[in-house]
Design an enzyme around this catalytic site. Structure first.
Site, mmCIF file in Angstrom:
data_model
loop_
_atom_site.group_PDB
_atom_site.id
_atom_site.type_symbol
_atom_site.label_atom_id
_atom_site.label_comp_id
_atom_site.label_asym_id
_atom_site.label_seq_id
_atom_site.Cartn_x
_atom_site.Cartn_y
_atom_site.Cartn_z
ATOM 1 N N LYS A 7 29.151 -54.082 7.501
ATOM 2 C CA LYS A 7 28.855 -55.060 6.444
ATOM 3 C C LYS A 7 28.241 -56.374 6.964
ATOM 4 C CE LYS A 7 32.352 -53.478 3.164
ATOM 5 N NZ LYS A 7 33.409 -53.880 2.242
ATOM 6 N N ASP A 15 31.891 -56.841 -3.541
ATOM 7 C CA ASP A 15 33.337 -56.777 -3.263
ATOM 8 C C ASP A 15 34.117 -57.863 -4.012
ATOM 9 O OD1 ASP A 15 33.277 -54.551 -1.595
ATOM 10 O OD2 ASP A 15 32.938 -55.744 0.206
#
Ligand code: ATR
Length: 274
Positions: free
Chosen positions: A69, A105
Protein backbone atom coordinates in the site's frame (compact mmCIF):
# COMPACT_ATOMS: atom_id res chain seq x y z
CA UNK A 1 -19.70 -8.69 -30.59
CA UNK A 2 -19.01 -10.21 -27.17
CA UNK A 3 -18.69 -7.69 -24.34
CA UNK A 4 -15.06 -7.12 -23.31
CA UNK A 5 -14.30 -8.77 -19.96
CA UNK A 6 -13.49 -6.19 -17.28
CA UNK A 7 -10.58 -7.45 -15.20
CA UNK A 8 -9.64 -6.50 -11.65
CA UNK A 9 -7.55 -8.21 -8.97
CA UNK A 10 -5.93 -7.93 -5.57
CA UNK A 11 -2.12 -7.77 -5.34
CA UNK A 12 -0.30 -8.71 -2.17
CA UNK A 13 2.51 -10.86 -0.79
CA UNK A 14 2.05 -13.39 0.58
CA UNK A 15 -1.60 -13.50 -0.50
CA UNK A 16 -2.80 -16.21 1.84
CA UNK A 17 -6.57 -16.34 1.69
CA UNK A 18 -7.94 -13.03 0.47
CA UNK A 19 -11.71 -12.67 0.80
CA UNK A 20 -11.84 -9.98 -1.90
CA UNK A 21 -12.27 -12.37 -4.88
CA UNK A 22 -15.35 -13.90 -3.20
CA UNK A 23 -16.72 -10.44 -2.41
CA UNK A 24 -16.28 -8.91 -5.86
CA UNK A 25 -17.27 -12.20 -7.50
CA UNK A 26 -20.60 -12.08 -5.63
CA UNK A 27 -21.33 -8.55 -6.83
CA UNK A 28 -20.22 -9.30 -10.42
CA UNK A 29 -22.70 -12.16 -10.71
CA UNK A 30 -25.41 -10.26 -8.79
CA UNK A 31 -25.20 -7.41 -11.31
CA UNK A 32 -24.64 -9.68 -14.29
CA UNK A 33 -21.37 -7.94 -15.23
CA UNK A 34 -18.89 -9.55 -17.61
CA UNK A 35 -15.93 -9.17 -15.29
CA UNK A 36 -13.39 -11.00 -13.18
CA UNK A 37 -11.61 -10.35 -9.89
CA UNK A 38 -8.63 -12.57 -9.17
CA UNK A 39 -5.82 -12.88 -6.64
CA UNK A 40 -2.39 -11.85 -7.95
CA UNK A 41 0.50 -12.75 -5.64
CA UNK A 42 3.16 -10.09 -6.35
CA UNK A 43 6.49 -10.03 -4.55
CA UNK A 44 7.64 -6.60 -3.34
CA UNK A 45 10.51 -6.57 -5.88
CA UNK A 46 8.02 -7.07 -8.70
CA UNK A 47 5.48 -4.44 -7.67
CA UNK A 48 6.66 -1.70 -10.05
CA UNK A 49 6.65 -4.04 -13.06
CA UNK A 50 3.28 -5.55 -12.11
CA UNK A 51 1.67 -2.11 -11.82
CA UNK A 52 3.22 -0.89 -15.07
CA UNK A 53 1.81 -3.83 -17.02
CA UNK A 54 -1.78 -3.44 -15.76
CA UNK A 55 -2.98 -1.36 -18.72
CA UNK A 56 -1.26 -3.61 -21.27
CA UNK A 57 -2.75 -6.70 -19.61
CA UNK A 58 -6.27 -5.25 -19.87
CA UNK A 59 -6.95 -4.55 -16.16
CA UNK A 60 -9.35 -1.78 -15.17
CA UNK A 61 -7.76 -1.72 -11.73
CA UNK A 62 -6.49 -3.54 -8.67
CA UNK A 63 -6.66 -3.51 -4.92
CA UNK A 64 -3.39 -3.48 -3.03
CA UNK A 65 -2.83 -5.15 0.28
CA UNK A 66 0.08 -5.89 2.61
CA UNK A 67 2.92 -5.00 1.95
CA UNK A 68 2.26 -2.85 -1.14
CA UNK A 69 0.00 0.00 0.00
CA UNK A 70 2.71 2.52 0.87
CA UNK A 71 5.25 1.43 -1.76
CA UNK A 72 2.73 1.84 -4.57
CA UNK A 73 2.42 5.61 -4.01
CA UNK A 74 5.67 6.13 -5.96
CA UNK A 75 4.23 4.47 -9.08
CA UNK A 76 0.94 6.39 -9.34
CA UNK A 77 0.43 9.01 -12.06
CA UNK A 78 -2.25 10.70 -9.93
CA UNK A 79 -3.39 10.38 -6.31
CA UNK A 80 -6.70 11.35 -4.76
CA UNK A 81 -6.50 13.65 -1.69
CA UNK A 82 -7.46 10.90 0.79
CA UNK A 83 -4.73 8.57 -0.47
CA UNK A 84 -2.28 11.46 -0.27
CA UNK A 85 -3.32 12.27 3.32
CA UNK A 86 -3.05 8.62 4.38
CA UNK A 87 0.15 8.07 2.40
CA UNK A 88 -1.05 4.74 1.06
CA UNK A 89 -2.96 3.35 -1.92
CA UNK A 90 -5.40 0.45 -1.55
CA UNK A 91 -7.13 0.95 -4.91
CA UNK A 92 -5.65 1.57 -8.34
CA UNK A 93 -7.79 2.68 -11.25
CA UNK A 94 -6.37 2.29 -14.75
CA UNK A 95 -7.66 5.16 -16.86
CA UNK A 96 -6.35 6.07 -20.32
CA UNK A 97 -3.11 4.21 -19.59
CA UNK A 98 -2.63 6.17 -16.35
CA UNK A 99 -2.61 4.77 -12.81
CA UNK A 100 -4.81 6.66 -10.36
CA UNK A 101 -4.21 5.89 -6.68
CA UNK A 102 -7.08 6.00 -4.22
CA UNK A 103 -7.59 4.94 -0.64
CA UNK A 104 -10.99 3.61 0.39
CA UNK A 105 -9.92 2.16 3.78
CA UNK A 106 -10.96 5.26 5.75
CA UNK A 107 -14.33 5.24 3.98
CA UNK A 108 -14.67 1.50 4.64
CA UNK A 109 -13.90 1.87 8.31
CA UNK A 110 -16.35 4.68 9.03
CA UNK A 111 -19.12 3.31 6.78
CA UNK A 112 -18.98 -0.01 8.62
CA UNK A 113 -19.19 1.70 12.01
CA UNK A 114 -22.06 3.92 10.91
CA UNK A 115 -24.01 1.03 9.40
CA UNK A 116 -24.20 -0.52 12.86
CA UNK A 117 -23.90 2.37 15.31
CA UNK A 118 -25.03 5.98 15.74
CA UNK A 119 -22.50 8.24 17.43
CA UNK A 120 -23.80 10.11 20.47
CA UNK A 121 -20.53 11.84 21.28
CA UNK A 122 -17.41 12.39 19.21
CA UNK A 123 -14.96 13.75 21.74
CA UNK A 124 -12.31 11.19 22.51
CA UNK A 125 -11.23 8.12 20.53
CA UNK A 126 -8.40 5.74 21.46
CA UNK A 127 -6.57 4.04 18.59
CA UNK A 128 -4.40 1.00 19.33
CA UNK A 129 -1.63 0.64 16.75
CA UNK A 130 0.16 2.96 14.33
CA UNK A 131 0.55 0.91 11.13
CA UNK A 132 -1.08 1.43 7.75
CA UNK A 133 -4.56 0.55 8.98
CA UNK A 134 -4.24 3.02 11.86
CA UNK A 135 -3.49 5.84 9.42
CA UNK A 136 -6.77 5.21 7.61
CA UNK A 137 -8.70 4.91 10.89
CA UNK A 138 -7.29 8.16 12.30
CA UNK A 139 -8.06 9.98 9.03
CA UNK A 140 -11.64 8.64 9.12
CA UNK A 141 -12.19 9.59 12.77
CA UNK A 142 -10.76 13.07 12.27
CA UNK A 143 -12.98 13.63 9.21
CA UNK A 144 -15.94 12.32 11.23
CA UNK A 145 -15.34 15.10 13.75
CA UNK A 146 -13.51 13.45 16.64
CA UNK A 147 -11.68 16.29 18.37
CA UNK A 148 -9.33 14.24 20.53
CA UNK A 149 -7.73 11.10 19.10
CA UNK A 150 -5.06 9.36 21.18
CA UNK A 151 -2.78 6.90 19.39
CA UNK A 152 -0.87 4.30 21.37
CA UNK A 153 1.55 1.79 19.88
CA UNK A 154 4.19 -0.71 20.99
CA UNK A 155 6.79 1.27 19.02
CA UNK A 156 6.32 4.80 20.41
CA UNK A 157 8.03 6.65 17.53
CA UNK A 158 5.42 5.39 15.09
CA UNK A 159 2.59 6.60 17.32
CA UNK A 160 4.31 9.98 17.67
CA UNK A 161 4.75 10.32 13.89
CA UNK A 162 1.16 9.41 13.16
CA UNK A 163 -0.14 11.76 15.85
CA UNK A 164 1.96 14.59 14.46
CA UNK A 165 0.77 13.94 10.90
CA UNK A 166 -2.87 14.32 11.93
CA UNK A 167 -2.30 16.89 14.73
CA UNK A 168 -3.51 14.46 17.40
CA UNK A 169 -1.94 12.91 20.54
CA UNK A 170 0.29 9.92 21.21
CA UNK A 171 0.54 8.03 24.49
CA UNK A 172 2.57 5.21 25.98
CA UNK A 173 1.55 1.64 25.15
CA UNK A 174 2.16 0.66 28.79
CA UNK A 175 -0.48 3.19 29.86
CA UNK A 176 -3.12 2.11 27.35
CA UNK A 177 -5.62 0.96 29.99
CA UNK A 178 -5.57 4.41 31.64
CA UNK A 179 -6.36 6.20 28.37
CA UNK A 180 -9.83 4.64 28.31
CA UNK A 181 -11.28 6.94 30.95
CA UNK A 182 -13.82 9.28 29.29
CA UNK A 183 -13.29 7.68 25.87
CA UNK A 184 -16.23 7.52 23.43
CA UNK A 185 -14.61 4.90 21.25
CA UNK A 186 -11.80 2.32 21.27
CA UNK A 187 -10.39 0.90 18.03
CA UNK A 188 -7.89 -1.93 17.71
CA UNK A 189 -5.86 -1.58 14.51
CA UNK A 190 -3.03 -3.88 15.61
CA UNK A 191 -2.73 -7.48 14.50
CA UNK A 192 -3.05 -8.61 18.12
CA UNK A 193 -6.00 -10.94 18.63
CA UNK A 194 -5.85 -12.20 15.06
CA UNK A 195 -5.83 -15.97 14.52
CA UNK A 196 -2.23 -17.22 15.05
CA UNK A 197 -1.12 -13.85 16.49
CA UNK A 198 -0.53 -13.06 20.18
CA UNK A 199 -3.51 -11.95 22.26
CA UNK A 200 -4.29 -8.28 22.84
CA UNK A 201 -3.87 -7.67 26.54
CA UNK A 202 -6.32 -4.82 27.19
CA UNK A 203 -7.91 -4.02 30.53
CA UNK A 204 -11.26 -2.34 29.80
CA UNK A 205 -12.22 -1.48 33.37
CA UNK A 206 -11.88 2.30 32.92
CA UNK A 207 -13.83 2.42 29.64
CA UNK A 208 -17.29 4.03 29.95
CA UNK A 209 -19.98 1.38 29.43
CA UNK A 210 -21.57 3.21 26.50
CA UNK A 211 -18.29 3.63 24.58
CA UNK A 212 -18.08 1.88 21.21
CA UNK A 213 -15.45 -0.84 20.79
CA UNK A 214 -14.36 -1.84 17.29
CA UNK A 215 -11.70 -4.17 16.00
CA UNK A 216 -10.38 -4.23 12.47
CA UNK A 217 -9.32 -7.86 12.99
CA UNK A 218 -12.00 -10.16 11.52
CA UNK A 219 -10.38 -13.58 11.88
CA UNK A 220 -11.89 -14.45 14.32
CA UNK A 221 -14.96 -12.27 13.88
CA UNK A 222 -15.57 -12.11 17.62
CA UNK A 223 -12.12 -11.19 18.90
CA UNK A 224 -11.30 -11.44 22.59
CA UNK A 225 -11.46 -7.64 22.74
CA UNK A 226 -14.98 -7.56 21.30
CA UNK A 227 -16.12 -10.44 23.50
CA UNK A 228 -14.81 -8.71 26.62
CA UNK A 229 -16.44 -5.41 25.60
CA UNK A 230 -19.77 -7.10 24.87
CA UNK A 231 -19.69 -8.91 28.19
CA UNK A 232 -19.48 -5.60 30.09
CA UNK A 233 -22.29 -4.08 28.00
CA UNK A 234 -20.36 -1.91 25.52
CA UNK A 235 -21.68 -1.60 21.96
CA UNK A 236 -19.36 -3.40 19.50
CA UNK A 237 -18.78 -3.44 15.74
CA UNK A 238 -16.72 -6.23 14.19
CA UNK A 239 -14.09 -5.77 11.48
CA UNK A 240 -15.50 -7.70 8.54
CA UNK A 241 -17.70 -4.79 7.49
CA UNK A 242 -14.64 -2.58 6.90
CA UNK A 243 -13.47 -5.03 4.24
CA UNK A 244 -16.94 -5.09 2.67
CA UNK A 245 -17.44 -1.33 2.68
CA UNK A 246 -13.97 -0.39 1.42
CA UNK A 247 -14.73 -2.48 -1.67
CA UNK A 248 -17.88 -0.51 -2.61
CA UNK A 249 -16.19 2.52 -4.24
CA UNK A 250 -13.57 0.25 -5.87
CA UNK A 251 -16.23 -1.91 -7.52
CA UNK A 252 -18.13 1.18 -8.64
CA UNK A 253 -15.02 2.76 -10.18
CA UNK A 254 -14.03 -0.39 -12.08
CA UNK A 255 -17.38 -1.91 -13.04
CA UNK A 256 -19.74 1.09 -13.13
CA UNK A 257 -22.33 -0.10 -10.56
CA UNK A 258 -22.43 0.87 -6.88
CA UNK A 259 -22.99 -2.40 -4.97
CA UNK A 260 -24.73 -2.77 -1.60
CA UNK A 261 -23.31 -4.23 1.58
CA UNK A 262 -26.11 -6.60 2.57
CA UNK A 263 -26.44 -9.43 5.07
CA UNK A 264 -26.36 -11.85 2.09
CA UNK A 265 -23.00 -10.65 0.78
CA UNK A 266 -21.61 -10.74 4.33
CA UNK A 267 -22.77 -14.36 4.70
CA UNK A 268 -21.29 -15.25 1.32
CA UNK A 269 -17.90 -13.78 2.24
CA UNK A 270 -17.96 -15.41 5.68
CA UNK A 271 -18.65 -18.74 4.00
CA UNK A 272 -15.38 -18.28 2.11
CA UNK A 273 -13.39 -17.46 5.23
CA UNK A 274 -12.45 -21.07 5.94
P1 ATR B 1 -1.32 -2.75 9.02
O1 ATR B 1 -0.89 -2.12 7.74
O2 ATR B 1 -2.35 -3.85 8.84
O3 ATR B 1 -1.74 -1.75 10.05
P2 ATR B 1 1.29 -3.00 10.16
O4 ATR B 1 1.68 -1.75 9.50
O5 ATR B 1 2.25 -4.16 10.14
O6 ATR B 1 -0.06 -3.57 9.57
O7 ATR B 1 0.90 -2.67 11.67
C1 ATR B 1 0.67 -3.66 12.62
C2 ATR B 1 0.36 -2.98 13.97
O8 ATR B 1 0.23 -4.02 14.96
C3 ATR B 1 1.46 -2.06 14.46
O9 ATR B 1 0.88 -1.01 15.19
C4 ATR B 1 2.28 -2.99 15.34
O10 ATR B 1 3.05 -2.33 16.34
P3 ATR B 1 4.57 -1.88 16.02
O11 ATR B 1 4.44 -0.60 15.24
O12 ATR B 1 5.19 -1.70 17.34
O13 ATR B 1 5.19 -2.99 15.21
C5 ATR B 1 1.17 -3.77 16.01
N1 ATR B 1 1.68 -5.03 16.57
C6 ATR B 1 2.02 -6.15 15.89
N2 ATR B 1 2.46 -7.10 16.76
C7 ATR B 1 2.40 -6.54 18.01
C8 ATR B 1 2.72 -7.02 19.32
N3 ATR B 1 3.18 -8.26 19.54
N4 ATR B 1 2.52 -6.17 20.36
C9 ATR B 1 2.04 -4.92 20.17
N5 ATR B 1 1.72 -4.42 18.95
C10 ATR B 1 1.90 -5.21 17.88
Amino acid sequence: MAEKLKKAAVMGWPLRHSLSPALHGYWLSQHNIAGSYTALPVQPDHLAAALKSLAKDGFCGVNLTVPHKEAAVAYMDEMDPVATAIGAVNTVIVQGGKLIGRNTDAYGFISNVKQHYTFRRKHKAIVLGAGGAARAVVKALKDEGFGHIVITNRTPDKAAMLAKHFAMDAASWDHRAFLLKDADMLVNTTTLGMQDAPALDMDLSLLPEDALVTDIVYTPLMTELLAAAKKRGNPIVDGLGMLLHQAVPCFEAWFGVRPQVTEDVRKHVLGNAA
